[in-house]
Design an enzyme around this catalytic site. Structure first.
Site, PDB file in Angstrom:
ATOM      1  N   GLU A  65       9.344  16.329  15.463  1.00 60.13           N
ATOM      2  CA  GLU A  65       9.597  16.405  14.190  1.00 60.13           C
ATOM      3  C   GLU A  65       8.868  17.488  13.343  1.00 60.13           C
ATOM      4  O   GLU A  65       7.724  17.409  13.519  1.00 60.13           O
ATOM      5  CB  GLU A  65       9.429  14.905  13.554  1.00 60.13           C
ATOM      6  CG  GLU A  65      10.080  15.024  11.961  1.00 60.13           C
ATOM      7  CD  GLU A  65       9.832  13.407  11.521  1.00 60.13           C
ATOM      8  OE1 GLU A  65       8.833  13.076  11.913  1.00 60.13           O
ATOM      9  OE2 GLU A  65      11.003  12.794  10.973  1.00 60.13           O
ATOM     10  N   CYS A  96      13.537  11.489   6.337  1.00 57.39           N
ATOM     11  CA  CYS A  96      13.682  10.831   7.889  1.00 57.39           C
ATOM     12  C   CYS A  96      15.056  11.213   8.188  1.00 57.39           C
ATOM     13  O   CYS A  96      15.301  11.409   9.414  1.00 57.39           O
ATOM     14  CB  CYS A  96      13.080   9.549   8.148  1.00 57.39           C
ATOM     15  SG  CYS A  96      13.929   8.296   7.058  1.00 57.39           S
ATOM     16  N   LYS A 134       1.023  -1.013  -0.052  1.00 58.99           N
ATOM     17  CA  LYS A 134      -0.033   0.000  -0.082  1.00 58.99           C
ATOM     18  C   LYS A 134       0.947   1.196   0.111  1.00 58.99           C
ATOM     19  O   LYS A 134       1.581   1.607   0.985  1.00 58.99           O
ATOM     20  CB  LYS A 134      -0.776   0.042   1.339  1.00 58.99           C
ATOM     21  CG  LYS A 134      -2.103   1.178   0.800  1.00 58.99           C
ATOM     22  CD  LYS A 134      -2.665   1.750   2.299  1.00 58.99           C
ATOM     23  CE  LYS A 134      -2.156   2.838   2.784  1.00 58.99           C
ATOM     24  NZ  LYS A 134      -1.728   4.102   2.100  1.00 58.99           N
ATOM     25  N   VAL A 151       1.978   6.248  13.573  1.00 57.08           N
ATOM     26  CA  VAL A 151       1.349   5.328  13.025  1.00 57.08           C
ATOM     27  C   VAL A 151       2.366   4.086  13.144  1.00 57.08           C
ATOM     28  O   VAL A 151       1.816   3.085  13.485  1.00 57.08           O
ATOM     29  CB  VAL A 151       1.266   5.734  11.517  1.00 57.08           C
ATOM     30  CG1 VAL A 151       0.809   4.161  10.879  1.00 57.08           C
ATOM     31  CG2 VAL A 151       0.244   6.832  11.363  1.00 57.08           C
ATOM     32  N   GLY A 152       3.498   4.182  13.411  1.00 58.59           N
ATOM     33  CA  GLY A 152       4.561   2.911  13.417  1.00 58.59           C
ATOM     34  C   GLY A 152       4.136   2.307  14.893  1.00 58.59           C
ATOM     35  O   GLY A 152       4.130   1.092  15.046  1.00 58.59           O
ATOM     36  N   GLY A 167       7.044   5.586   8.050  1.00 56.69           N
ATOM     37  CA  GLY A 167       6.193   6.765   7.970  1.00 56.69           C
ATOM     38  C   GLY A 167       6.363   7.566   9.539  1.00 56.69           C
ATOM     39  O   GLY A 167       7.510   7.160  10.084  1.00 56.69           O
ATOM     40  N   SER A 168       5.598   7.980  10.254  1.00 59.26           N
ATOM     41  CA  SER A 168       5.391   8.642  11.465  1.00 59.26           C
ATOM     42  C   SER A 168       5.528   7.879  12.562  1.00 59.26           C
ATOM     43  O   SER A 168       5.290   6.552  12.601  1.00 59.26           O
ATOM     44  CB  SER A 168       4.339   9.638  11.266  1.00 59.26           C
ATOM     45  OG  SER A 168       3.096   8.719  11.680  1.00 59.26           O
ATOM     46  N   GLU A 174      10.226   2.261  10.143  1.00 61.22           N
ATOM     47  CA  GLU A 174      11.382   3.350  10.023  1.00 61.22           C
ATOM     48  C   GLU A 174      10.301   4.514  10.383  1.00 61.22           C
ATOM     49  O   GLU A 174       9.613   4.670   9.665  1.00 61.22           O
ATOM     50  CB  GLU A 174      11.838   3.499   8.669  1.00 61.22           C
ATOM     51  CG  GLU A 174      12.694   2.299   8.146  1.00 61.22           C
ATOM     52  CD  GLU A 174      13.731   1.874   9.106  1.00 61.22           C
ATOM     53  OE1 GLU A 174      14.420   2.864   9.647  1.00 61.22           O
ATOM     54  OE2 GLU A 174      14.371   0.883   9.117  1.00 61.22           O
TER      55      GLU A 174
HETATM   56  C1  UN1 Z   1      13.766   8.558   4.251  1.00 66.10           C
HETATM   57  O1  UN1 Z   1      13.649   9.704   4.365  1.00 66.10           O
HETATM   58  O2  UN1 Z   1      12.554   8.090   4.652  1.00 66.10           O
HETATM   59  O3  UN1 Z   1      19.816   8.633   3.280  1.00 66.10           O
HETATM   60  C2  UN1 Z   1      14.859   7.935   3.516  1.00 66.10           C
HETATM   61  C3  UN1 Z   1      18.729   9.152   2.664  1.00 66.10           C
HETATM   62  C4  UN1 Z   1      18.006   8.597   1.690  1.00 66.10           C
HETATM   63  C5  UN1 Z   1      17.013   7.717   2.020  1.00 66.10           C
HETATM   64  C6  UN1 Z   1      16.022   8.624   3.103  1.00 66.10           C
HETATM   65  N1  UN1 Z   1      19.001   7.462   0.985  1.00 66.10           N
HETATM   66  O4  UN1 Z   1      18.523  10.289   2.763  1.00 66.10           O
END
Ligand code: UN1
Length: 496
Positions: A384, A282, A172, A229-230, A225-226, A248
């Site tokens: 964040e 992230c 999804k 939710v995770g 995601g956030s 993640e």
């Molecule tokens: C993300 O922001 O979820 O290292 C992944 C990085 C990228 C991947 C980011 N290769 O910034």
């Protein structure tokens, strides 16, 4: 685009309402309508994946990998078209959109190469006549729920290793980037992937994602995601005896600039970390922890560079920063800019919504930069933001730099700017993070390394190269070559 789900090898329209995907740089531009799926479609996708699992997992590992090779070749031939669509759907600028496609291709290449390499270990036994092995088996049905900020790379990161190891998948994509999700599945379809091995369910988290997560026949949930939710997904997965969730999640990452730093490197790394992808990674840094000795020249050079960034149409090759993804995302960032002012920071560059001409059509923000001490309880330097919002926080000693870095609930990425390897090592040991860099930005990870954070950033099950540990379980396998049974630990095999 005429959006569809893809269940058991068929492109099927949804049975209910649809939702649209827009260009965040020009919101009047609708890119497609997609099925707003619910439990029925989620169940069908999991059932199709379960039915396809026995045949797929019994196929040779090499044969499974060849589908990834074909996927790669198809994606490589269309990189430019895919990148353009990605830029239009996510607002990422062209060079980043290309990099997103390339990062997905890299993962498929890496996984393809792994097919002919060892996927287990031969280990010694206490008994000379025994051969012992540590092997891997697939887990079964994997659900992949992926974000809009890497709409090509992250799905492929999660899907490709799952498939190689013999799992089948229900996927999804984020509701902001369904088009790229569908493109990925089209490429696998063109590569001839057997029916049911990969299924696509379009829709929103609550309607379509949650029934996938809670389906009793799912073995692994891969989520990016956030934290909010995770965390819900992890709790739901923990209730089932046969389910694992690898998540993640967010970050409140930092660049630490030491007093001996090369100023040009420090500024370049900080700009990349804070403003690439408009701060929506992230791994993006929203804190620059800077030694007080270098603070003035650093601030001046950083703010001057940020002031000059080209903000605008992602399709224009000169643009450095595109829009943020949506109206709620824009309001969230503006809200944090206000919060920072209320929390008493010193504003160094007063960014906000850009208006006039083309800017009015999209969600364009300029960089918001401020200076503050690391005061306890301040939310703007702990939560964040996911946008071009960055704090400059001074420090005096290395111990204090490590303390400030760790004084948040997240622990994803860290960059240290220094010429002194001893200081870099000290911070490597003292700081809590999953992805670290020296004289580089906090972004830019490569697929063949582990990728994941600590604390609220991850679930301790990194993806990237180490996703194999999540989508397989390790078995011990011992064979006796003697004619009689001899046991470890000196245990007697005599029956008296
Ligand atoms: C993300 O922001 O979820 O290292 C992944 C990085 C990228 C991947 C980011 N290769 O910034």
């Amino acid at each position: 685009m005429d959006g569809r789900n893809y269940i058991n090898g068929e492109w099927v329209p949804g049975s209910g309402p649809t939702f649209e995907t827009h260009n965040p740089a020009s919101t009047g531009e609708v890119l497609g309508a997609f099925p707003r799926s619910g439990p029925f479609e989620a169940d069908s996708a999991v059932e199709a994946a379960r039915a396809a699992y026995p045949a797929w997992s019994h196929l040779s590992r090499i044969r499974r990998a060849e589908y990834l090779w074909d996927f790669c070749n198809l994606a490589r031939a269309q990189t430019e078209e895919l990148a353009t669509l990605l830029a239009r759907e996510s607002g990422k600028v062209m060079s980043e959109a290309r990099a997103d496609i390339v990062e997905g291709i890299h993962m498929a290449q890496f996984v393809f190469g792994r097919a002919r390499m060892s996927y287990g270990d031969v280990v010694a036994s206490e008994i000379p006549g025994k051969d012992a092995f540590a092997l891997r088996k697939p887990k079964g049905v994997v659900v992949a729920i992926t974000p809009w900020n890497f709409p090509f790379a992250i799905p492929v990161w999660l899907i490709a290793p799952s498939l190689l190891e013999g799992n089948t998948v229900a996927f999804k994509p984020a509701e902001e980037t369904p088009l790229l999700g569908q493109k990925i599945v089209e490429l696998f379809h063109q590569a001839g992937l057997p029916k049911g091995v990969l299924n696509l369910v379009q829709g929103y988290g609550e309607d379509a994602g949650w029934p996938l997560v809670t389906h009793p026949d799912v073995n692994v949930i891969l989520f990016t995601g956030s934290y909010e939710v995770g965390s819900r997904i992890r709790q739901a997965a923990a209730k089932d005896y046969n389910k694992l969730a690898a998540c993640e999640m967010g970050g409140k990452n930092a660049v630490i600039v030491l007093d001996d730093a090369d100023l040009k490197t420090a500024v370049n790394a900080s700009v990349m970390s804070a403003f690439r992808t408009t701060g929506q990674r992230c791994t993006a840094a929203s804190r620059l922890i800077v030694h007080e000795k270098i603070l003035s020249p650093f601030k001046e050079a950083f703010v001057n560079t940020a002031r000059r960034l080209t903000i605008g149409d992602p399709l224009n090759n000169n643009t450095f920063m595109g829009p943020v993804i949506s109206q709620p995302a824009m309001h969230k960032v503006l809200g944090y800019n206000d919060l920072a002012r209320k929390e008493g920071v010193t504003v160094l560059l007063d960014g906000g919504r850009l208006s006039g001409k083309d800017y009015d059509r999209g969600y364009f923000l300029s960089p918001f930069i401020y200076q503050t001490e690391n005061r306890p309880g301040m939310r703007c330097i702990r939560e964040e933001v996911f946008g071009p919002h960055v704090a400059v926080i001074p420090f005096r000693t290395l111990e204090e730099a490590a303390f400030i870095f760790n004084d948040v609930e997240y622990g994803f990425s860290l960059a240290i700017i220094t010429e002194d390897y001893r200081k870099a090592r000290f911070l490597r040991e003292e700081c809590e993070f999953g992805v670290g860099y020296v004289n580089l930005p906090t972004i830019g990870a490569e697929v063949h390394l582990p990728f994941g954070g600590l604390k609220k950033s991850g679930s301790g099950l990194p993806s990237g190269a180490t996703l194999i540990d999540v989508v397989t379980h390790r078995i011990a396998w011992t064979i006796n070559h003697d004619r009689e049974i001899k046991l470890a630990q000196g245990l007697s095999a005599e029956i008296t």
